[in-house]
Design a protein around this motif. Structure first.
Motif, PDB file in Angstrom:
ATOM      1  N   GLU A 100       0.812  -1.209   0.000  1.00  0.00           N
ATOM      2  CA  GLU A 100       0.000   0.000   0.000  1.00  0.00           C
ATOM      3  C   GLU A 100       0.849   1.265   0.000  1.00  0.00           C
ATOM      4  OE1 GLU A 100      -2.570  -0.704   3.346  1.00  0.00           O
ATOM      5  OE2 GLU A 100      -3.820  -2.124   2.218  1.00  0.00           O
ATOM      6  N   GLY A 101       2.014   1.226   0.628  1.00  0.00           N
ATOM      7  CA  GLY A 101       2.816   2.443   0.708  1.00  0.00           C
ATOM      8  C   GLY A 101       3.973   2.493  -0.267  1.00  0.00           C
ATOM      9  N   ALA A 103       4.487   2.945  -3.618  1.00  0.00           N
ATOM     10  CA  ALA A 103       4.697   3.986  -4.635  1.00  0.00           C
ATOM     11  C   ALA A 103       5.323   5.221  -3.992  1.00  0.00           C
ATOM     12  CB  ALA A 103       3.379   4.339  -5.305  1.00  0.00           C
ATOM     13  N   ASN A 104       4.786   5.633  -2.859  1.00  0.00           N
ATOM     14  CA  ASN A 104       5.308   6.841  -2.229  1.00  0.00           C
ATOM     15  C   ASN A 104       6.693   6.607  -1.652  1.00  0.00           C
ATOM     16  OD1 ASN A 104       2.185   6.919  -2.167  1.00  0.00           O
ATOM     17  ND2 ASN A 104       2.852   9.044  -2.055  1.00  0.00           N
ATOM     18  N   ASP A 107       8.892   6.713  -4.683  1.00  0.00           N
ATOM     19  CA  ASP A 107       8.697   7.862  -5.568  1.00  0.00           C
ATOM     20  C   ASP A 107       8.606   7.366  -7.018  1.00  0.00           C
ATOM     21  OD1 ASP A 107       8.259  10.523  -6.089  1.00  0.00           O
ATOM     22  OD2 ASP A 107      10.371  10.963  -6.419  1.00  0.00           O
ATOM     23  N   PHE A 108       7.860   6.319  -7.188  1.00  0.00           N
ATOM     24  CA  PHE A 108       7.728   5.663  -8.494  1.00  0.00           C
ATOM     25  C   PHE A 108       6.387   4.943  -8.437  1.00  0.00           C
ATOM     26  CE2 PHE A 108       8.702   2.372 -11.674  1.00  0.00           C
ATOM     27  CZ  PHE A 108       9.428   3.093 -12.604  1.00  0.00           C
ATOM     28  N   ASN A 109       5.533   5.252  -9.368  1.00  0.00           N
ATOM     29  CA  ASN A 109       4.158   4.775  -9.268  1.00  0.00           C
ATOM     30  C   ASN A 109       4.052   3.306  -9.680  1.00  0.00           C
ATOM     31  OD1 ASN A 109       1.431   4.534  -9.109  1.00  0.00           O
ATOM     32  ND2 ASN A 109       0.951   6.195 -10.520  1.00  0.00           N
TER      33      ASN A 109
END
Ligand SMILES: Cc1cc2nc3c(=O)[nH]c(=O)nc-3n(C[C@H](O)[C@H](O)[C@H](O)COP(=O)(O)OP(=O)(O)OC[C@H]3O[C@@H](n4cnc5c(N)ncnc54)[C@H](O)[C@@H]3O)c2cc1C
Lengths: 415, 966
Positions: A100-101, A103-104, A107-109
């Motif tokens: 859940e966390g 991507a953040n 810093d890459f989706n």
């Protein structure tokens, strides 16, 4: 338009001042603290957490082909934690939490998309098993419930509730079920790891495990020999072959697993839907393609060839579930080699060799475990061999001790 | 009708006497029988057919062969159809897809303006900050992605499948394929000639192979007549061979049928795909491949609006120019990227016709006309070095541009078989190598391009196929082809981009290069990061350019860079045809009609259907209670025909059973039954049944309904190793069975005319006999699954109905009542009998489920013995017990958990309300410390309500077993 994209408008070329996601090729060093064999999601995730959580950066990930090109590239990215055993549910739930966390953190989706997963029951035996899974899940805080035909019809109105002479009786609705862009997961981990100093060597195949006095001293590759303090093998479909090179056997059998995808259409299907009796699952990707998958091929084989009979039967089942799919067009079909254990749980932790650790037996279900595997394998290495509690049930020796963690019923049709 | 149609010999495929019409985007389009949707549209000068995937740019046809994604359209039934493959005559309504507003005025076209903010892989770079926001962006992005719209209401059409077999399958009926087929057939082989087009002849039907066009027509006529005369060639036209699978297994799609072809040898004569030139705005409608223009003229007789420009990377493009001029198209210029033609006569021929040729020049940018939807002019620039241009030479007004940068072998089928593509630098072309055994190439796909050589190459392939079939064949001819068809660098990067490498995915030169710059250097990673080659045409027009660009960007050779793996299928294929007609076998017992007549509620049991109970589902509880009551107090009858039956005969039959099942069988007396438990090698209980010894060397064994196939398979597998002298036959369907149970069951049997002494002394509990009931031969076993006096009668299936009728009519006097499986489940639960698969799971060993007694420790071996012993020596982790609670408590359901100090210790496997016992009774796995009768256990029921239950000794009903021993 998100502001983050505005900077790309400055020049017609990509802004070069940015670091590349992945560094270019370099020479192999003579020695590393840790060598990770296999540059799939699990390998690079382990490297990432070694560097990030434990400050261990003298690490080489050796990948015989290209980053994430094994099963990480081929899987259908079902992410869920609605397993049957307490051991399994705890482990996979921890993975879902990390996803859940991600991507953040990267810093890459990675395009993590929590759409929910719906599994259909067509027999009372399955209803019983689903009720149990729902209960076990809820016990550990998961969002899973047994729902009736009416709720299923509301959730997925285009689903045929009476397919193939097998009326749907109930469904296991797992709200935490999700999917993500599988490649991006491997890239995000590789990017984070290499930015912290880890080396990723693609086109580097490990051909031998060098040992002295019951310890591994290094590995031989097609590019020469490297010494190392610790080795982790994370090679999925080739686990048994590599272990044999290290001198021991793993109780794994390799089966091909196929999947296929249609041309993209506008979104009509949100949850991931699978049927236990039709051995088929159907989901729509963010691009709009319909992904269709099912169980492994019925015989062992070390080949990732696709086959016609499996395509016919899988698609027939998919059309049973969603009759209108008959007018859609199939774009691509592919296969991976999966390393199956008898209890449908992985093999993680120590091996018969002192400084050689295992991450294997991922069969048809290992993508979803990528984050938690990385984290626990890194802990294992950093602690010098203390097996984290979460993965203790998955020890290789459970097969000798007859303490299997049976997830067969919770895995067979829906990875 | 339309002024633009040419007279014969143009328009070979259309029938000018049969006009057809359909609606495209709300307007009526007229064409002829034989037109595709696209050729009909072009016949009316409509070039805008679709909107592109990402930027929503207007798109028109590119290949006109159904090989690209530029003409994907929507019909009422289906999205994403290649309009070039849709027959105009079959359509009523066709529309464009992937737009907001209308095809002409797509509001999403704004995305083209925003393009510079959307670099390759832009979606990895944004949309996730702050955390949680992605969910909203995702919904929007999903809506803009996707192409057509699925019609969720369509039902599958009828389609079927057929198997075909041949010695040689030739794929592609161009000059190479026909030559190969003729040679192979002349040598005696059975040949299948497969072509996706509705005609034979391939490129010969449209492409001239020299200055004069007569050679082509002559050759075509000759090949076609030989084909017609050949005895053992079957031609499949309009049939797409869409994949190659191991051992030459070829799926061929023809009409509404999937043909599954198994060939001995496979000749691929699939030709090549013409490649586009990469320059700015090379996707504007009106820009086509040279071969597309040729097809349009010769196949459909459509002469598009001029003036036209030909952009040449090879001599072949000049032949297109000549064909166009002959057809009356105004040709403004030929722009040649090379310094000169290889064959000087070609340049001369054009000069003669007054056409300006620009050499060492390229179209560097195309411009739309005032509508913005169609080509208006092109800018011609001098080429300085590879890919670099100098000054603008000319701006040419034109409505049409035909281009050819070279050819790529139609590699897909070969690559499905594991063939590799290798770049030949001298020819600047990929060639196929490492073919699988039994696969041969001929013609264009084999990098042979001159007509003579193509035919010779085809004949050679035919000869090689004959040799592979051990048939005599002439020596191969020498084949040579010096023709250079590929321009080495037809790629012109423009500072303002929009030079499309991949039309499907809207990828420009910088997108490919930037992927490598970002570190995605491997061609596979380039594909995955940029999505190049992932679209419907699977890289057919982009793989060559991508390989060249990446080779340059990463300082490798093109061969080292390579192309991505080609995966089946070749072209998008309809799921309906793959699914075909569905066969859903349902098994019915011989008594099925009897049950339905009695109003049974039928439920699935594996592929069988069985009565759950008799009566309306709404009265389920009452029906089950009444049926249970009848069994407990009078007599009931149940159809148990679905029980597995296995017959074992031979001197080693007892020894065999002794090794398979856990109990001892060597000393089992004739005329007795024994409970038989099967464990897996992991020590898990996997099946159970009853073994009846009918004679010294003859056993009849039952197995569970859903387990018998596995049991039988395992038996065969084991005996393949043991080689005991025993015959094993699965007789599940050969025998049917009913169970007559209840205190009056003996009376029923007697009055039905059973010729056996049924007294407890003569025929005690657990005995078995062969007898006759009213003349019907039966095997009778005295078993007690439901806990009453009972007889299981196994009868040849043909006589099952007679037996049933006889028992029912004899039973009428005793109020016999048929009962279903759900009632049986309740009754057996009251009696404490487990059901393997319901009360056991993938981990249950005999010690956990109270089956220690059924294990023989005396015999040296049974399957699973080692594991069972290890497991049973370990402390128990859980134990299956009976529990009960008040009828007024919330009823636990199967699957509910047993909780102990907050932890999960087990689960409920069976639970019913027992009217007989006036209690809720059930079976559950509990902590071993709680397994003794009298212990309290906590069960978490629906909505997390916990109830206390008491562990009770099994069986709940008739603990002294008095009733079944009557
Ligand atoms: C068709 C398919 C569908 C699937 N669907 C799902 C799903 O929906 N959900 C899910 O959770 N899981 C799914 N899986 C399973 C999942 O893909 C795998 O379990 C997971 O990707 C394993 O990750 P990994 O990093 O261990 O292995 P991989 O990604 O396979 O990486 C192993 C790497 O090791 C490399 N390697 C092998 N031998 C050597 C050597 N000697 N030297 C160097 N490198 C070597 C390989 O090239 C490979 O890149 C699916 C699998 C397949 C095939």
């Amino acid at each position: 338009m998100p502001l983050g994209l505005l900077k790309y408008g400055r020049g017609d070329d990509y802004p070069y001042e940015r670091q590349p996601d992945l560094p270019g090729p370099t020479e192999l060093k003579d020695h590393y603290d840790v060598v990770i064999i296999g540059g799939g999601g699990h390998g690079v995730a382990t490297a990432y957490y070694l560097a990030k959580h434990h400050g261990i950066t003298n690490v080489a990930v050796l990948e015989k082909a290209y980053l994430g090109g094994g099963n990480t590239a081929r899987n259908t990215a079902v992410i869920r934690s609605n397993y049957l055993t307490p051991e399994g549910v705890r482990f996979y739930s921890a993975s879902v939490k990390l996803f859940e966390g991600l991507a953040n953190e990267f810093d890459f989706n990675i395009m993590y998309s929590q759409r929910g997963q719906l599994t259909l029951a067509h027999t009372d035996a399955t209803v019983r098993a689903f009720r149990q899974r729902a209960e076990v899940n809820r016990h550990f805080g998961g969002r899973t419930e047994l729902i009736d035909r009416k709720s299923i019809a509301e959730l997925v109105p285009c689903l045929n509730l009476d397919p193939a002479e097998l009326p749907v009786l109930a469904g296991l609705w797992h709200k935490d079920g999700a999917t993500a862009r599988h490649d991006a997961v491997a890239w995000g981990y590789a990017r984070g790891a290499t930015q912290r100093g880890v080396e990723l060597h693609q086109l580097t195949e490990v051909t031998g495990i060098n040992q002295a006095a019951g310890r591994v001293t290094g590995v031989t590759t097609n590019r020469g020999t490297v010494g190392c303090h610790t080795v982790i093998q994370a090679v999925a479909g080739h686990s048994a072959i590599l272990a044999r090179k290290a001198g021991f056997e793993l109780p794994l059998v390799a089966y091909p697993l196929q999947a296929m995808v249609t041309l993209p259409v506008k979104p009509f299907l949100n949850p991931l839907v699978s049927s236990s009796a039709l051995h088929c699952y159907v989901q729509q990707t963010g691009r709009g393609e319909i992904v269709i998958g099912g169980g492994s091929d019925p015989y062992p084989l070390y080949s990732s060839r696709a086959s016609l009979p499996l395509k016919e039967s899988l698609i027939a089942s998919a059309v049973d579930m969603f009759p209108f799919l008959s007018e859609m067009r199939l774009l691509r079909q592919w296969a991976g080699i999966t390393d199956m254990t008898t209890d449908y749980s992985p093999i993680m932790g120590v091996s018969p060799l002192e400084n050689y650790y295992l991450d294997a037996g991922w069969g048809t279900w290992g993508f979803k475990a990528t984050p938690i595997c990385g984290q626990t394998m890194a802990q294992l290495v950093a602690s010098g061999g203390q097996v984290p509690e979460l993965i203790q049930p998955f020890a290789l020796e459970r097969f000798d001790r007859f303490q299997q963690v049976n997830e067969m019923g919770a895995t067979a049709a829906s990875h | 009708m339309s002024p633009r149609r040419l007279d014969a010999p143009y328009g070979q495929l259309i029938d000018r006497d049969s006009p057809v019409e359909f609606e495209f985007d709300g307007e009526l389009i007229r064409g002829y029988r034989g037109d595709s949707v696209v050729s009909a549209l072009l016949g009316e000068d409509r070039w805008l057919i679709s909107r592109s995937f990402k930027y929503h740019r207007p798109r028109g046809p590119l290949s006109l062969a159904g090989h690209d994604a530029n003409t994907l359209v929507q019909t009422p039934r289906a999205p994403n159809q290649l309009a070039e493959d849709l027959d105009a005559q079959d359509q009523e309504i066709v529309s464009g897809q992937n737009f907001l507003g209308s095809l002409r005025a797509d509001r999403y076209a704004l995305l083209d303006r925003l393009g510079r903010f959307l670099p390759v892989g832009f979606y990895y770079r944004a949309f996730f900050k702050p955390r949680g926001i992605w969910r909203y962006w995702e919904a929007f992005i999903r809506k803009t992605a996707g192409l057509g719209v699925a019609n969720l209401r369509v039902k599958p059409r009828y389609s079927d499948k057929q198997y075909l077999f041949c010695d040689v399958a030739v794929v592609g009926a161009g000059p190479a394929g026909i030559s190969a087929a003729l040679t192979a057939a002349a040598g005696g082989a059975e040949v299948l000639l497969i072509d996706e087009n509705p005609y034979t002849g391939g490129a010969l039907t449209y492409h001239r192979f020299g200055l004069e066009d007569v050679t082509r027509e002559h050759m075509l006529a000759q090949l076609r007549s030989s084909l017609a005369a050949a005895a053992n060639i079957r031609v499949l036209s309009g049939a797409t061979c869409n994949a190659w699978f191991s051992d030459h297994y070829l799926p061929v799609f023809q009409g509404e049928r999937l043909l599954k072809v198994r060939a001995n040898t496979c000749i691929l004569a699939t030709g090549s795909s013409e490649q586009p030139v990469v320059f700015r705005n090379n996707d504007v409608p009106g820009i086509v491949l040279c071969s597309a223009l040729e097809r349009l003229l010769l196949h459909h007789g459509v002469c598009p609006e001029g003036p036209a420009v030909v952009l040449a990377g090879n001599d072949d493009a000049y032949l297109t120019a000549l064909t166009a001029i002959d057809a009356g198209l105004t040709l403004a210029a030929v722009v040649d990227m090379r310094p000169a033609t290889d064959n000087p006569a070609l340049a001369a021929a054009l000069a003669e016709r007054g056409v300006t040729c620009y050499f060492n020049a390229t179209v560097y940018e195309a411009h739309e006309d005032a509508s913005g939807l169609r080509l208006g002019s092109v800018d011609v620039y001098n080429i300085e070095t590879a890919g670099q241009v100098g000054a603008l030479t000319a701006r040419i007004e034109c409505q049409l541009l035909a281009m050819s940068a070279g050819l790529m072998p139609a590699y897909q089928l070969a690559c499905h078989g594991g063939a590799k593509l290798e770049y030949v630098d001298e020819k600047a072309a990929f060639a196929l190598t490492q073919l699988p055994e039994g696969m041969l190439l001929a013609g264009g796909v084999n990098s042979i391009h001159t007509l003579e050589a193509v035919c010779a190459d085809g004949r050679n392939a035919g000869r090689q196929a004959l040799r592979a079939l051990s048939r005599p064949a002439d020596d191969d001819e020498a084949v040579e082809c010096a023709l250079r068809v590929n321009h080495p660098w037809p790629i012109f990067k423009h500072p303002r981009g929009r030079e499309f490498v991949d039309f499907d995915e809207d990828l420009q030169v910088k997108d490919i290069i930037n992927s490598a710059r970002l570190g995605y250097r491997d061609i596979q990673l380039v594909k995955r990061y940029s999505t190049v080659g992932m679209g419907p045409s699977q890289g057919r027009h982009s793989a060559l350019t991508t390989a060249r660009l990446i080779a340059q960007a990463t300082d490798r050779t093109v061969s080292e860079t390579g192309v991505t793996t080609a995966r089946p299928p070749v072209k998008p294929e309809p799921l309906g045809l793959l699914a075909g007609r569905r066969f859903h076998p349902v098994r019915k017992t011989p008594l099925d009609s009897r049950h339905r007549a009695l109003g049974a509620h039928m439920i699935p049991a594996g592929s069988w259907r069985r009565p759950a109970f008799y009566g309306k589902p709404s009265q389920r509880t009452a029906c089950i209670a009444a049926e249970a009551q009848a069994v407990r107090t009078g007599v009931g009858i149940i159809d148990v025909s679905t029980l597995g039956g296995i017959d074992l005969r031979g001197p080693d039959a007892a020894e065999f059973l002794n090794r398979i099942y856990t109990y001892g069988f060597l000393k089992q007396p004739v005329g007795k039954t024994r409970y038989a438990v099967l464990t897996s090698e992991q020590g898990v209980v996997v099946d159970d049944g009853v073994a009846a010894r009918l004679a010294d060397e003859h056993f009849y064994v039952t197995a569970t309904t859903t387990g018998v196939d596995r049991v039988y398979r395992d038996m065969l597998r084991w005996n393949a190793q043991w080689r005991l002298s025993v015959d094993i036959a699965q007789v599940t369907s050969a025998y049917s069975a009913v169970n007559v149970a209840g205190p009056r069951s003996r009376d029923v049997l007697e009055s039905a005319g059973c010729d056996l002494d049924l007294s407890a002394e003569a025929f005690p509990y657990l005995a078995c006999r062969e007898a006759c009931v009213g003349g019907i031969p039966v095997r009778i076993m005295r078993v007690g699954f439901v806990g009453e006096l009972g007889y299981e009668l196994h009868v040849p299936s043909l006589m099952a109905q007679s037996l049933w009728d006889r028992l029912l009519s004899a039973g009428a006097a005793f109020d016999i009542k048929p009962f279903g499986v759900e009632t049986q489940r309740l009754l057996r639960l009251e009696k404490g009998h487990i059901i393997v698969g319901q009360d056991t799971d993938g981990m249950s060993h005999p010690g956990e489920v109270g089956l220690e007694w059924a294990i023989s420790r005396k015999k040296p071996f049974f399957v699973g013995r080692r594991s069972v012993e290890i497991l049973m020596a370990q402390p128990l982790k859980r134990q299956l017990v009976g529990f009960s609670l008040s009828v007024h408590a919330p009823q636990p359901k199967e699957g509910h958990l047993v909780i102990r100090s907050g932890d999960i210790v087990g689960n409920v496997t069976s639970c019913e309300v027992s009217a007989t016992l006036n209690q809720i009774v059930g079976l559950a796995y509990v902590h071993p410390d709680d397994a003794l009768p009298g212990c309290d256990i906590t069960i978490r029921t629906d909505d997390a309500v916990c109830v206390q239950a008491t562990v009770v000794a099994l069986p709940f009903y008739d603990p002294q077993n008095e009733r079944q021993a009557l």
